[in-house]
Motif scaffolding. Structure first.
Motif, PDB file in Angstrom:
ATOM      1  N   THR A  93       0.843  -1.194   0.000  1.00 14.41           N
ATOM      2  CA  THR A  93       0.000   0.000   0.000  1.00 14.41           C
ATOM      3  C   THR A  93       0.879   1.245   0.000  1.00 14.41           C
ATOM      4  N   PHE A  94       0.379   2.288  -0.661  1.00 14.09           N
ATOM      5  CA  PHE A  94       1.105   3.554  -0.785  1.00 14.09           C
ATOM      6  C   PHE A  94       0.160   4.695  -0.418  1.00 14.09           C
ATOM      7  N   ASP A  95       0.544   5.485   0.580  1.00 10.16           N
ATOM      8  CA  ASP A  95      -0.275   6.598   1.058  1.00 10.16           C
ATOM      9  C   ASP A  95       0.231   7.939   0.524  1.00 10.16           C
ATOM     10  N   ASP A  96      -0.663   8.923   0.538  1.00 10.44           N
ATOM     11  CA  ASP A  96      -0.360  10.358   0.424  1.00 10.44           C
ATOM     12  C   ASP A  96      -0.179  10.885  -0.991  1.00 10.44           C
ATOM     13  N   GLY A  97      -0.136  10.024  -1.992  1.00 10.23           N
ATOM     14  CA  GLY A  97       0.014  10.491  -3.359  1.00 10.23           C
ATOM     15  C   GLY A  97      -1.319  10.941  -3.936  1.00 10.23           C
ATOM     16  N   PRO A  98      -1.327  11.145  -5.266  1.00  6.69           N
ATOM     17  CA  PRO A  98      -0.200  10.936  -6.164  1.00  6.69           C
ATOM     18  C   PRO A  98       0.761  12.130  -6.172  1.00  6.69           C
ATOM     19  N   ARG A  99       2.031  11.848  -6.454  1.00  5.77           N
ATOM     20  CA  ARG A  99       3.065  12.879  -6.473  1.00  5.77           C
ATOM     21  C   ARG A  99       3.858  12.779  -7.774  1.00  5.77           C
ATOM     22  N   PRO A 100       3.782  13.789  -8.650  1.00  6.55           N
ATOM     23  CA  PRO A 100       4.525  13.754  -9.909  1.00  6.55           C
ATOM     24  C   PRO A 100       6.009  13.512  -9.676  1.00  6.55           C
ATOM     25  N   GLY A 101       6.608  12.713 -10.549  1.00  4.87           N
ATOM     26  CA  GLY A 101       8.029  12.405 -10.461  1.00  4.87           C
ATOM     27  C   GLY A 101       8.338  11.234  -9.558  1.00  4.87           C
ATOM     28  N   LYS A 102       7.390  10.842  -8.731  1.00  5.37           N
ATOM     29  CA  LYS A 102       7.609   9.720  -7.816  1.00  5.37           C
ATOM     30  C   LYS A 102       6.598   8.609  -8.045  1.00  5.37           C
ATOM     31  N   THR A 103       5.326   8.969  -8.129  1.00  2.00           N
ATOM     32  CA  THR A 103       4.306   7.945  -8.348  1.00  2.00           C
ATOM     33  C   THR A 103       4.537   7.216  -9.663  1.00  2.00           C
ATOM     34  N   GLU A 104       4.926   7.943 -10.722  1.00  2.00           N
ATOM     35  CA  GLU A 104       5.178   7.283 -12.008  1.00  2.00           C
ATOM     36  C   GLU A 104       6.289   6.244 -11.899  1.00  2.00           C
ATOM     37  N   ALA A 105       7.363   6.600 -11.172  1.00  2.00           N
ATOM     38  CA  ALA A 105       8.482   5.666 -11.021  1.00  2.00           C
ATOM     39  C   ALA A 105       8.053   4.420 -10.256  1.00  2.00           C
ATOM     40  N   ILE A 106       7.220   4.605  -9.243  1.00  5.69           N
ATOM     41  CA  ILE A 106       6.721   3.457  -8.488  1.00  5.69           C
ATOM     42  C   ILE A 106       5.828   2.594  -9.367  1.00  5.69           C
ATOM     43  N   LEU A 107       5.002   3.213 -10.191  1.00  8.50           N
ATOM     44  CA  LEU A 107       4.166   2.447 -11.113  1.00  8.50           C
ATOM     45  C   LEU A 107       5.015   1.621 -12.065  1.00  8.50           C
ATOM     46  N   ASP A 108       6.096   2.194 -12.570  1.00  6.68           N
ATOM     47  CA  ASP A 108       6.974   1.458 -13.485  1.00  6.68           C
ATOM     48  C   ASP A 108       7.609   0.255 -12.798  1.00  6.68           C
ATOM     49  N   THR A 109       8.023   0.433 -11.548  1.00 12.06           N
ATOM     50  CA  THR A 109       8.628  -0.676 -10.813  1.00 12.06           C
ATOM     51  C   THR A 109       7.611  -1.784 -10.562  1.00 12.06           C
ATOM     52  N   LEU A 110       6.413  -1.414 -10.146  1.00  5.11           N
ATOM     53  CA  LEU A 110       5.373  -2.417  -9.906  1.00  5.11           C
ATOM     54  C   LEU A 110       5.049  -3.182 -11.188  1.00  5.11           C
ATOM     55  N   GLU A 111       5.002  -2.475 -12.297  1.00  4.27           N
ATOM     56  CA  GLU A 111       4.725  -3.145 -13.572  1.00  4.27           C
ATOM     57  C   GLU A 111       5.858  -4.079 -13.966  1.00  4.27           C
ATOM     58  N   ALA A 112       7.090  -3.666 -13.704  1.00  2.00           N
ATOM     59  CA  ALA A 112       8.234  -4.512 -14.045  1.00  2.00           C
ATOM     60  C   ALA A 112       8.187  -5.839 -13.301  1.00  2.00           C
ATOM     61  N   PHE A 113       7.649  -5.815 -12.086  1.00  2.00           N
ATOM     62  CA  PHE A 113       7.542  -7.043 -11.301  1.00  2.00           C
ATOM     63  C   PHE A 113       6.155  -7.676 -11.401  1.00  2.00           C
ATOM     64  N   ASN A 114       5.280  -7.087 -12.234  1.00  2.00           N
ATOM     65  CA  ASN A 114       3.958  -7.644 -12.495  1.00  2.00           C
ATOM     66  C   ASN A 114       3.126  -7.789 -11.222  1.00  2.00           C
ATOM     67  N   VAL A 115       3.166  -6.793 -10.353  1.00  2.00           N
ATOM     68  CA  VAL A 115       2.385  -6.845  -9.121  1.00  2.00           C
ATOM     69  C   VAL A 115       1.515  -5.594  -9.019  1.00  2.00           C
ATOM     70  N   ASN A 116       0.451  -5.714  -8.237  1.00  2.00           N
ATOM     71  CA  ASN A 116      -0.460  -4.604  -8.005  1.00  2.00           C
ATOM     72  C   ASN A 116      -0.382  -4.145  -6.566  1.00  2.00           C
ATOM     73  N   ALA A 117      -0.751  -2.894  -6.348  1.00  2.00           N
ATOM     74  CA  ALA A 117      -0.753  -2.306  -5.014  1.00  2.00           C
ATOM     75  C   ALA A 117      -2.068  -1.567  -4.801  1.00  2.00           C
ATOM     76  N   THR A 118      -2.258  -1.080  -3.588  1.00  2.00           N
ATOM     77  CA  THR A 118      -3.406  -0.239  -3.261  1.00  2.00           C
ATOM     78  C   THR A 118      -2.884   1.139  -2.880  1.00  2.00           C
ATOM     79  N   PHE A 119      -3.376   2.165  -3.549  1.00  2.00           N
ATOM     80  CA  PHE A 119      -2.944   3.541  -3.321  1.00  2.00           C
ATOM     81  C   PHE A 119      -4.044   4.268  -2.547  1.00  2.00           C
ATOM     82  N   LEU A 120      -3.704   4.747  -1.346  1.00  4.82           N
ATOM     83  CA  LEU A 120      -4.633   5.533  -0.543  1.00  4.82           C
ATOM     84  C   LEU A 120      -4.300   6.997  -0.775  1.00  4.82           C
ATOM     85  N   MET A 121      -5.064   7.636  -1.638  1.00  3.49           N
ATOM     86  CA  MET A 121      -4.724   8.974  -2.107  1.00  3.49           C
ATOM     87  C   MET A 121      -5.357  10.060  -1.248  1.00  3.49           C
TER      88      MET A 121
END
Length: 296
Positions: A93-121
């Motif tokens: 789980t990821f809290d407090d976003g979305p934040r430009p320049g950071k959330t995108e990088a986290i999305l890319d990493t999650l996609e690279a490992f083929n996993v999903n997360a829950t974002f509490l925005m």
């Protein structure tokens, strides 16, 4: 929206029962902010968010792993009691976003490992960056709310607290709606600060309180390695659990590829969460398109 209607009913009821002890009516900053907000700084702990992107620029993208190696099952829940994890299962789980320049990088990493997360925005962040909020949904992740402006709800009157929760959920929902997505019913208390009356009000409003089993404490000024080591140590001690990160810190962006690689090495699986639209027998609430191969 059903959630908003239920919150409104709760708010009216509480106003009747608490009018003798509530604070005098004031202009609530969190609701005034709903009209407009121009800062990305948010306090998540004792230390404010760092905004440097130097670590991100230096961090290479991870090599994608085999599909399904780390990705686990998907759990669809109608209430929080149904989030029952098996040994070796992890929810990211990821809290407090979305934040430009950071959330995108986290999305890319999650996609690279083929996993999903829950974002509490935060509602304020989703309102400022609706395209980024929709990008999170488009990549297959569940999106819940985390109040509008990260207020400690226990310091507010009950009426103010409910208004803060409702404004946050509405702002996240509005940001997603333009892309045809819906917010899930997941909600997390800022600072994990709550009381029995607040929790009861949230549940009555048809939101699902998402707790934390392993707090990475990535809001401390730790190195990426320290965040990773601390989180892995706590996970190993429990053997499973819901992990709290924040998608607003460079240290988390830098640490995440190595953390996921280590999870894979140690045999963990990452569980995806979804919610129904409300009630045990209601339909699934599709908050984002699940990637191929992800099924209940």
């Amino acid at each position: 929206m059903f959630v908003v209607l239920r919150f409104s009913l709760v708010l009216i009821a509480l106003g009747v029962t608490l009018c003798g002890c509530a604070k005098p009516p004031q202009l609530q900053p969190q609701l005034a902010a709903y009209v407009g907000h121009d800062t990305d700084m948010v306090m998540t702990g004792s230390i404010s968010a760092d905004l440097s992107s130097e670590d991100i620029a230096m961090q290479p993208m991870p090599t994608p792993v085999g599909r399904g190696v780390l990705a686990g099952r998907t759990i669809t829940v109608a209430d929080g009691s149904q989030i029952s994890l098996l040994p070796g299962e992890v929810v990211l789980t990821f809290d407090d976003g979305p934040r430009p320049g950071k959330t995108e990088a986290i999305l890319d990493t999650l996609e690279a490992f083929n996993v999903n997360a829950t974002f509490l925005m935060l509602g304020s962040a989703a309102q400022r960056h609706p395209e980024l909020a929709r990008a999170v949904a488009r990549r297959g992740h569940a999106i819940g709310s985390h109040t509008y402006d990260h207020a400690d709800l226990t310091t507010l009157s009950q009426t103010e607290a409910i208004a803060e929760i409702q404004a946050g959920h509405m702002a996240v929902s509005d940001a997603l709606a333009a892309g045809g997505y819906e917010a899930s019913r997941f909600f997390r208390f800022p600072y994990l600060s709550e009381n029995g009356l607040l929790r009861a009000s949230v549940v009555e409003g048809d939101l699902i309180v998402l707790g934390v089993d392993i707090d990475s404490k990535d809001y401390f000024r730790s190195t990426p390695q320290e965040v990773m080591d601390r989180t892995l140590a706590r996970l190993e001690a429990r053997g499973k659990g819901v992990v709290l990160f924040h998608d607003i810190h460079d240290r988390t962006v830098t640490m995440l590829p190595r953390f996921l690689a280590e999870l894979e090495e140690r045999g963990y699986s990452v569980v995806s969460l979804r919610t129904t639209g409300g009630g045990v027998f209601s339909r699934d609430l599709i908050t984002a398109a699940l990637p191929e191969g992800k099924a209940d």
